[in-house]
Design an enzyme around this catalytic site. Sequence first.
Site, PDB file in Angstrom:
ATOM      1  N   LEU A  68       0.889   1.985  -3.128  1.00 12.74           N
ATOM      2  CA  LEU A  68       0.137   1.756  -4.361  1.00 12.74           C
ATOM      3  C   LEU A  68       0.770   2.507  -5.525  1.00 12.74           C
ATOM      4  CD1 LEU A  68      -1.767   0.487  -2.237  1.00 12.74           C
ATOM      5  CD2 LEU A  68      -3.589   0.987  -3.843  1.00 12.74           C
ATOM      6  N   THR A 101      -4.543   7.074   3.323  1.00 14.68           N
ATOM      7  CA  THR A 101      -3.512   7.056   4.364  1.00 14.68           C
ATOM      8  C   THR A 101      -2.153   7.173   3.667  1.00 14.68           C
ATOM      9  OG1 THR A 101      -3.597   4.655   4.312  1.00 14.68           O
ATOM     10  CG2 THR A 101      -4.770   5.733   6.121  1.00 14.68           C
ATOM     11  N   VAL A 128       1.193   6.016   4.032  1.00 13.46           N
ATOM     12  CA  VAL A 128       2.085   4.921   3.625  1.00 13.46           C
ATOM     13  C   VAL A 128       1.445   4.131   2.475  1.00 13.46           C
ATOM     14  CG1 VAL A 128       3.254   2.823   4.383  1.00 13.46           C
ATOM     15  CG2 VAL A 128       3.120   4.791   5.928  1.00 13.46           C
ATOM     16  N   CYS A 129       0.149   3.874   2.606  1.00 15.45           N
ATOM     17  CA  CYS A 129      -0.567   3.120   1.560  1.00 15.45           C
ATOM     18  C   CYS A 129      -0.523   3.862   0.228  1.00 15.45           C
ATOM     19  CB  CYS A 129      -2.023   2.905   1.961  1.00 15.45           C
ATOM     20  SG  CYS A 129      -2.218   2.049   3.528  1.00 15.45           S
ATOM     21  N   THR A 130      -0.616   5.171   0.280  1.00 11.62           N
ATOM     22  CA  THR A 130      -0.568   5.967  -0.955  1.00 11.62           C
ATOM     23  C   THR A 130       0.756   5.722  -1.680  1.00 11.62           C
ATOM     24  OG1 THR A 130      -2.019   7.628   0.010  1.00 11.62           O
ATOM     25  CG2 THR A 130      -0.666   8.336  -1.854  1.00 11.62           C
TER      26      THR A 130
END
Length: 212
Positions: free
Chosen positions: A49, A42, A44-46
């Site tokens: 992290l 996804t 935003v998560c990319t």
Amino acid sequence: MSLRLGDVAPNFQAKTSIGDIDFYEFLGNSWGILFSHPADYTPVCTTELGKTALLQEEFAKRNVKVLALSVDGVENHKGWIGDINETQHVTVGFPIIADEDRAIATAYDMIHPNASATMTVRSLFIIAPDKTVKLMIVYPASTGRNFNEILRVVDSLQLTANYSVATPANWEEGDDVIVVPAIKTEDAIAKFPKGVTVVKPYLRYTPQPNKD
Ligand code: BEZ
């Protein structure tokens, strides 16, 4: 009941992108940051992290170990780490927990059913070396967290732990800090040789103790 500040963070065993871990053993005597994200692959998560990976040296300098978590499996995590490394120009070195049975998400109250019945929200816990929870934040899926702010909070928490000082609003590294209310002014003057500025009996500043 959900976790609160000062509670002992529950231990757990987990499958992760770097192998099986016991949470407490992984942390050892370090500080810990455990944060959940809604799902692998996804956008935003990319970016989150990626930013965390960029700050790995900063976390290490502060003796902080970082762990991410979602309810996706290890193979998904591993494939997605390749994408994160490629698109964010980083090397993700911290573990991503595969909490497929949601046991950890449940223990840490990371699933908020009225936001999503299945995905974890963006919860983040800072855990001290004694395993007590020192900070909790919860963001919605659509808002990426600011990991520079997380570092700033770690610095504040470590100043409190090591020097009995608090940090004022918008404090940044190098700014004056606040003498905690538990210390009497006469004791503060002895304890903080760089000086104590008394604005009010309850509002007392001193230069950041660990700064030249
Ligand atoms: C994201 O990480 O990009 C995301 C995940 C779930 C909902 C919205 C955004």
